[in-house]
Design a protein around this motif. Structure first.
Motif, PDB file in Angstrom:
ATOM      1  N   SER A   1       8.234  84.391 -25.046  1.00 49.91           N
ATOM      2  CA  SER A   1       9.308  85.043 -25.792  1.00 49.91           C
ATOM      3  C   SER A   1      10.633  84.939 -25.057  1.00 49.91           C
ATOM      4  CB  SER A   1       8.966  86.519 -26.049  1.00 49.91           C
ATOM      5  OG  SER A   1       9.018  87.268 -24.849  1.00 49.91           O
TER       6      SER A   1
ATOM      7  N   PRO B   1       6.814  81.516 -31.747  1.00 48.01           N
ATOM      8  CA  PRO B   1       7.434  82.339 -30.701  1.00 48.01           C
ATOM      9  C   PRO B   1       8.808  82.814 -31.137  1.00 48.01           C
ATOM     10  CG  PRO B   1       7.521  80.017 -30.115  1.00 48.01           C
ATOM     11  CD  PRO B   1       6.687  80.103 -31.358  1.00 48.01           C
TER      12      PRO B   1
ATOM     13  N   SER C   1      13.217  86.782 -27.157  1.00 48.98           N
ATOM     14  CA  SER C   1      13.517  88.179 -26.884  1.00 48.98           C
ATOM     15  C   SER C   1      14.947  88.309 -26.396  1.00 48.98           C
ATOM     16  CB  SER C   1      12.560  88.739 -25.832  1.00 48.98           C
ATOM     17  OG  SER C   1      12.917  88.231 -24.560  1.00 48.98           O
TER      18      SER C   1
END
Length: 374
Positions: A188, A364, A367
């Motif tokens: 991430s 994915p 983040s």
């Protein structure tokens, strides 16, 4: 001259805070996870320690998959690469990098039967896939590792490795020195985060550089005394030496108010390690009697970001420099630009042509972890 930001210029060779994450509800990751093999349509046990390839290896899906599956597979692995490159531009898969390194060195006369490799990586066990790849090319390498990739072996260590080198009929020797720090960037995009087999929750890499990271904030504030060159803490020698080298490589006034994030610390480590390795080689190698190469970069562990869903553990390399000296003549190589990339099928075959695993269920997602503040 080799000019590198924030550290002193070295003469030329030859002529010429981590993002907080809630632990998983599962206490311990099993030693292996069950995934579907795409071609055999069967469940296979997949050991997380045996899946460390780059994205191109995983892209191969055989010759009779559907267009939709091929597109989804490529999209997934391209996204994983995009996430790594958001922190470390120019990174490529580890096995892709090894393929290119072997080919390029071969063009200069370095082969597995006439060369010894010396590897200077972090002592962390997760650097082993890269070492294993180098062993496949050159046989067992001389290990001059140190914490975070800062060798403490010195001239004696390098000299020992050189004295083990194969020789050609004329007595000439060949050495390849690999030197790099490492970092985890999970699937991430969280810098510093990784999941280790059998360990509950989130782990981190590189631990030594994470320990060092707050020191740059202290240095900026003027409250840190840097250890004198050549001195160390006898109870913590390797860390104290790397701390002194790293903090001496920057000027406090040049540091941002918040210090450096983990990505920035890792990139600085690459430069400092490179400079130190060049100094050691310059002081110990006689180019009239041997040929040698120095290869640097950053090893990046792109592991799954969760315990609850399988995402393949992958290895990347961000290439930095490749310097080759043959008969006293220096060549600086741009590995990515000067060497053709292997195909996905070639990497799959070289990797043992094992089960072709199904593409993970979810894509994915990047983040907001940034460069990794701890």
């Amino acid at each position: 001259a080799l000019s590198m930001a924030s550290i002193k210029v070295a003469p030329a060779f030859g002529k010429s805070k981590l993002a907080t994450r809630k632990p998983s509800s599962r206490a311990v990751r099993p030693g292996s996870v069950t995934v579907k093999a795409l071609k055999q349509n069967a469940s296979v046990k997949h050991d997380s320690y045996n899946e460390h390839h780059g994205p191109e290896y995983f892209k191969y899906s055989g010759i009779d998959t559907t267009p939709d599956e091929r597109e989804r597979r490529h999209r997934y692995y391209n996204k994983r690469t995009e996430i790594v490159n958001s922190h470390f531009p120019g990174s490529i898969g580890m096995d892709d990098w090894l393929f290119r390194v072997e080919n390029k060195l071969s063009s200069f006369g370095f082969t597995g039967d006439n060369t010894i490799a010396q590897t200077n990586f972090c002592r962390d066990e997760i650097t082993a896939p890269l070492k294993n790849g180098i062993h496949d090319i050159f046989g067992y390498a001389m290990d001059i590792d140190g914490l975070a990739g800062f060798t403490a072996a010195g001239l004696t260590g390098l000299g020992a490795g050189m004295s083990h080198s194969p020789t050609d009929p004329n007595g000439r020797e060949r050495y390849v020195f690999f030197a790099m720090p490492h970092i985890a960037v999970d699937s991430s995009g969280r810098a510093g985060d990784c999941i280790r087999a059998g360990r509950a929750g989130c782990s981190h890499a590189c631990g030594a550089l994470i320990k060092l990271q707050p020191k740059f904030t202290e240095l900026k504030a003027g409250g840190l005394q840097i250890r004198a060159p050549g001195t160390c803490d006898h109870m913590d020698p390797e860390y104290s030496l790397l701390e002194a080298r790293m903090l001496s490589a920057v000027q406090p006034n040049d540091l941002p108010a918040g210090g450096l994030d983990l990505v920035q610390v890792t990139k600085l480590a690459d430069k400092v390690i490179r400079k130190h390795m060049e100094e050691l080689v310059r002081a110990s190698v006689d180019p009239s009697k041997c040929d040698f190469a120095i290869i640097t970069g950053i090893q990046i562990h792109s592991y799954g970001h969760t315990l609850d869903e399988w995402h393949p553990n992958m290895e990347y390399i961000m290439p930095s420099t490749m310097t080759v000296v043959v008969n006293g003549q220096r060549s600086d190589v741009n590995l990515v630009q000067e060497t053709p990339a292997p195909t996905a099928r070639q990497l799959w075959k070289l990797g043992g042509a094992g089960d072709i695993l199904a593409t993970p269920n979810s894509m994915p997602q990047m983040s907001s972890g940034g460069g990794g503040h701890h």
